[in-house]
Design an enzyme around this catalytic site. Structure first.
Site, short mmCIF file in Angstrom:
data_model
loop_
_atom_site.label_atom_id
_atom_site.label_comp_id
_atom_site.label_asym_id
_atom_site.label_seq_id
_atom_site.Cartn_x
_atom_site.Cartn_y
_atom_site.Cartn_z
N ASN A 9 0.87 -1.17 0.00
CA ASN A 9 0.00 0.00 0.00
C ASN A 9 0.91 1.22 0.00
O ASN A 9 1.47 1.58 1.03
CB ASN A 9 -0.90 -0.03 1.25
CG ASN A 9 -1.75 1.21 1.38
OD1 ASN A 9 -1.84 2.02 0.45
ND2 ASN A 9 -2.38 1.37 2.54
N TRP A 10 1.07 1.80 -1.18
CA TRP A 10 2.00 2.93 -1.29
C TRP A 10 1.46 4.20 -0.65
O TRP A 10 2.19 5.17 -0.44
CB TRP A 10 2.30 3.22 -2.77
CG TRP A 10 3.15 2.20 -3.46
CD1 TRP A 10 3.67 1.05 -2.90
CD2 TRP A 10 3.59 2.22 -4.82
NE1 TRP A 10 4.39 0.36 -3.85
CE2 TRP A 10 4.37 1.06 -5.04
CE3 TRP A 10 3.40 3.11 -5.89
CZ2 TRP A 10 4.95 0.78 -6.28
CZ3 TRP A 10 3.99 2.82 -7.12
CH2 TRP A 10 4.75 1.67 -7.30
N LYS A 11 0.16 4.24 -0.35
CA LYS A 11 -0.48 5.44 0.20
C LYS A 11 -0.19 6.64 -0.71
O LYS A 11 -0.11 6.47 -1.92
CB LYS A 11 -0.02 5.67 1.65
CG LYS A 11 -0.18 4.40 2.49
CD LYS A 11 -0.04 4.60 3.96
CE LYS A 11 -0.22 3.25 4.67
NZ LYS A 11 -0.18 3.35 6.11
N GLU A 99 -6.93 4.80 7.66
CA GLU A 99 -6.70 6.23 7.37
C GLU A 99 -7.91 6.83 6.67
O GLU A 99 -8.27 7.99 6.90
CB GLU A 99 -5.42 6.38 6.52
CG GLU A 99 -4.18 6.15 7.37
CD GLU A 99 -2.99 5.56 6.63
OE1 GLU A 99 -2.93 5.64 5.39
OE2 GLU A 99 -2.11 5.00 7.32
N GLY A 236 2.65 -1.21 4.28
CA GLY A 236 2.74 0.22 3.96
C GLY A 236 4.19 0.61 3.70
O GLY A 236 4.74 0.37 2.63
N GLY A 237 4.82 1.20 4.71
CA GLY A 237 6.18 1.74 4.58
C GLY A 237 7.17 0.83 3.87
O GLY A 237 7.89 1.26 2.96
P1 PGA Z 1 2.67 0.16 7.66
O1 PGA Z 1 1.22 0.41 7.01
O2 PGA Z 1 3.18 -1.14 7.09
O3 PGA Z 1 3.49 1.34 7.22
O4 PGA Z 1 2.49 0.09 9.14
C1 PGA Z 1 0.33 -0.64 6.82
C2 PGA Z 1 -0.93 -0.13 6.16
O5 PGA Z 1 -1.37 0.97 6.51
O6 PGA Z 1 -1.50 -0.80 5.28
#
Ligand code: PGA
Length: 251
Positions: A9-11, A99, A236-237
């Site tokens: 998930n690149w956000k 989020e 995510g990260g």
């Molecule tokens: P994170 O995010 O791996 O940076 O904790 C996970 C996500 O929000 O899907």
């Protein structure tokens, strides 16, 4: 047999050129590695979708959006519909990420509409659920997760539910560096599967992939994924660096 899945998930990260470069790097690493039974998904910003679908050549990688509109089409300035997403060659959509629930007022009511629109457009929803810290501390986490699943998804037929991927992401673990322990993850995933058995029966529940998300890294992925009910991760990260993402995929 349910699928093992690692979804990034690149956000709101990477401009278009950087995104194409990262996707190509992931593509070559995946092509060069023997990961036969793992499905890789890249969840990218809307404007990247068309180009990423062109850049990816590996049949082990699918592209996902991170959201979609809760209406079919029309006067909804700035929104992107499920059918537009589908028209780019994209196959999945992340829905109900914490989020979006907390910053953009994503309610279960909206998620029902979004889930239906995804399924109508042959898009696989990656449906996120998870409790905040205070809910865990007051031992409401099982109730919270059960309500998120039942309110958002239990209107679906067993056949349609079978097309959904679930992602359990304890909100206190997202982007914080604090991950759930392997036991906490397994306990919740087993609870989720039991909830699915009660609603849809054993076969549907056994076939549903339930991903863990929240500060998952190459160093802790193996321990988390070795649990019976943890079928992969939503990352995510660590999905923003090709080698780290690959380290999680091979775990
Ligand atoms: P994170 O995010 O791996 O940076 O904790 C996970 C996500 O929000 O899907």
């Amino acid at each position: 047999m349910r699928k093992k899945i690692v979804a990034g998930n690149w956000k709101m990260n990477k401009n278009l050129q950087e995104g194409i470069e990262l996707a190509k790097e992931i593509n070559s690493l995946v092509e060069a590695t023997d990961i036969k039974d793992v499905q890789v998904i890249i969840g990218a910003p809307f404007i990247h979708l068309t180009e990423l679908n062109k850049a990816i050549t590996s049949n082990k990688i699918r592209i996902s959006a991170q959201n979609c509109a809760d209406e079919k089409s029309g006067a909804y300035t700035g929104e992107i519909s499920a059918s537009m997403i589908e028209s780019t060659g994209t196959q999945c959509v992340i829905l109900g990420h914490s989020e979006r629930r907390s910053y953009y007022g994503e309610t279960s009511e909206k998620l029902v509409k979004k889930t239906n629109l995804c399924l109508e457009n042959k898009l696989t929803p990656i449906f996120c659920i998870g409790e905040v810290l205070e809910e865990r501390q007051s031992e409401k986490h099982f109730d919270v997760v059960k309500s998120q699943i039942s309110e958002g998804l239990f209107h679906l037929s067993a056949e349609d539910f079978g097309k959904v991927i679930l992602a359990y992401e304890p909100v206190w673990a997202i982007g914080t560096g604090v991950t759930a322990s392997a036991d906490q993850a397994q306990e919740m995933h087993a609870f989720i599967r039991k909830t699915l058995v009660e609603k849809y029966g054993k076969e549907v529940a056994e076939n549903c992939s339930i991903l863990y998300g929240g500060s998952c890294k190459p160093s802790n992925a193996k321990e988390l994924f070795s649990n019976e009910d943890v079928d992969g991760g939503l990352i995510g990260g660590a999905s923003l660096v090709a080698e780290d993402f690959m380290g999680i995929i091979t775990a």
